[in-house]
Motif scaffolding. Structure first.
Motif, short mmCIF file in Angstrom:
data_model
loop_
_atom_site.label_atom_id
_atom_site.label_comp_id
_atom_site.label_asym_id
_atom_site.label_seq_id
_atom_site.Cartn_x
_atom_site.Cartn_y
_atom_site.Cartn_z
N MET B 1 5.07 9.86 17.65
CA MET B 1 6.06 9.16 16.83
C MET B 1 7.27 10.07 16.64
SD MET B 1 5.51 7.88 12.90
CE MET B 1 5.29 6.13 13.17
N LEU B 6 9.70 6.57 13.22
CA LEU B 6 9.34 6.65 11.80
C LEU B 6 10.28 5.78 10.97
CD1 LEU B 6 7.88 7.98 9.35
CD2 LEU B 6 9.48 9.89 9.55
N ALA B 9 9.40 2.14 11.47
CA ALA B 9 8.17 1.78 10.77
C ALA B 9 8.40 1.66 9.26
CB ALA B 9 7.08 2.81 11.06
N GLU B 84 -6.17 15.44 1.27
CA GLU B 84 -6.31 14.04 1.67
C GLU B 84 -5.97 13.86 3.15
OE1 GLU B 84 -4.35 9.69 0.94
OE2 GLU B 84 -3.71 11.32 -0.35
N LEU B 85 -4.83 14.42 3.57
CA LEU B 85 -4.41 14.27 4.96
C LEU B 85 -5.36 15.01 5.90
CD1 LEU B 85 -2.40 13.25 7.04
CD2 LEU B 85 -0.94 15.20 6.53
N MET B 88 -8.16 12.75 6.41
CA MET B 88 -7.75 11.60 7.22
C MET B 88 -7.70 11.95 8.70
SD MET B 88 -4.66 9.97 4.97
CE MET B 88 -4.24 8.52 5.95
N VAL B 89 -7.13 13.13 8.99
CA VAL B 89 -6.98 13.57 10.38
C VAL B 89 -8.34 13.81 11.02
CG1 VAL B 89 -6.22 15.55 11.77
CG2 VAL B 89 -4.67 14.53 10.13
N ASN B 90 -9.25 14.33 10.21
CA ASN B 90 -10.56 14.69 10.76
C ASN B 90 -11.51 13.50 10.90
OD1 ASN B 90 -12.15 16.65 11.90
ND2 ASN B 90 -13.19 17.10 9.98
N ILE B 92 -12.20 10.58 12.59
CA ILE B 92 -11.61 10.08 13.83
C ILE B 92 -11.71 8.57 13.96
CG2 ILE B 92 -11.30 10.76 16.24
CD1 ILE B 92 -13.79 12.75 15.42
N THR B 94 -10.08 5.91 14.51
CA THR B 94 -8.73 5.63 14.98
C THR B 94 -8.23 4.29 14.47
OG1 THR B 94 -9.56 6.66 16.97
CG2 THR B 94 -7.29 5.91 17.01
N GLY B 95 -7.00 4.30 14.01
CA GLY B 95 -6.39 3.05 13.56
C GLY B 95 -6.58 2.80 12.09
N VAL B 97 -7.23 3.55 9.04
CA VAL B 97 -7.46 4.47 7.94
C VAL B 97 -6.64 3.98 6.76
CG1 VAL B 97 -7.37 6.84 7.14
CG2 VAL B 97 -7.83 6.36 9.51
N ASP B 98 -7.29 3.67 5.70
CA ASP B 98 -6.59 3.13 4.55
C ASP B 98 -6.74 4.08 3.37
OD1 ASP B 98 -6.12 -0.28 3.61
OD2 ASP B 98 -5.33 1.51 2.67
N SER B 99 -5.62 4.59 2.90
CA SER B 99 -5.71 5.53 1.77
C SER B 99 -4.62 5.21 0.77
CB SER B 99 -5.59 6.95 2.25
OG SER B 99 -4.25 7.21 2.57
N GLU B 100 -4.49 3.96 0.42
CA GLU B 100 -3.44 3.57 -0.51
C GLU B 100 -3.68 4.17 -1.89
OE1 GLU B 100 -0.70 1.96 0.28
OE2 GLU B 100 -1.36 1.77 2.36
#
Lengths: 96, 102
Positions: B1, B6, B9, B84-85, B88-90, B92, B94-95, B97-100
């Motif tokens: 990206m 960015l 989006a 948190e990130l 999220m990265v770890n 896997i 894919t696609g 991932v919801d962390s609102e």
């Protein structure tokens, strides 16, 4: 500087947003970045740097306290590589 | 990206025009750069923090020619990924991932 300071800056400098709108859009920027990185896609911000997700292999490590060998599981980590522009900005004194 | 992706989006997520989103994204990275330039750290909860690290001068070598070179002291930005990130990265997944929630 925290997110609140950034929101304040956007509110003042960009203009045309209420504080609430400024907060929402700043939030959205980081949310989009997080989701992109979570799907292991790198982010390239020219003039600032790149955020890259790297895959790390399994390796042996040690508990530094007990000296006990332990297996460090394979994992994904996030690296930030600053752009040359940012590095230069940090190393030049701007004389007014 | 890339930065322009960015911006696109963010524009579609928030219903602001692309040119407005561009101003915001630029303003964010500009103010972070300014803070770092002033030696101030930047902390974004859930994302990560940037700090400035001072490096001492050292004598290095050009790895290609073996020639000795002096490397002057310098300041470099250092990014520490937020909890948190990092998670999220770890994860896997894919696609989706919801962390609102924060």
């Amino acid at each position: 500087m925290t997110k609140a300071d950034i929101i304040e800056r956007v509110y003042e400098k960009v203009g045309g947003f209420s504080k609430k709108e400024a907060a929402e859009i700043v939030e959205a920027v980081f949310q989009v970045m997080k989701q992109s990185l979570a799907s292991n896609e790198k982010i390239k911000i020219s003039g600032f740097g790149n955020f890259v997700v790297r895959q790390k292999k399994e390796r042996m490590g040690r508990n530094p306290q007990t000296g006990q060998p332990i297996v460090i599981a394979p994992r994904y980590v996030l690296n930030f590589k600053p752009s040359q522009v940012l590095k230069n900005a940090l190393n030049t004194k701007s004389q007014p | 990206m890339t930065k322009s992706e960015l911006i696109d989006a963010v524009a579609s997520k928030t219903n602001v025009t692309k040119s407005r989103a561009e101003l915001v994204v630029n303003c964010i990275f500009d103010s972070m750069t300014t803070a770092l330039k002033n030696g101030e750290g930047v902390e974004i909860r859930g994302f990560g923090s940037f700090t400035v690290r001072q490096y001492k001068p050292y004598n290095g070598r050009n790895p290609r020619t073996g020639e000795p070179v002096h490397v002057a002291s310098k300041r470099l930005p250092f990014f520490k990924v937020g909890k948190e990130l990092k998670e999220m990265v770890n994860s896997i997944v894919t696609g989706t991932v919801d962390s609102e929630k924060t």
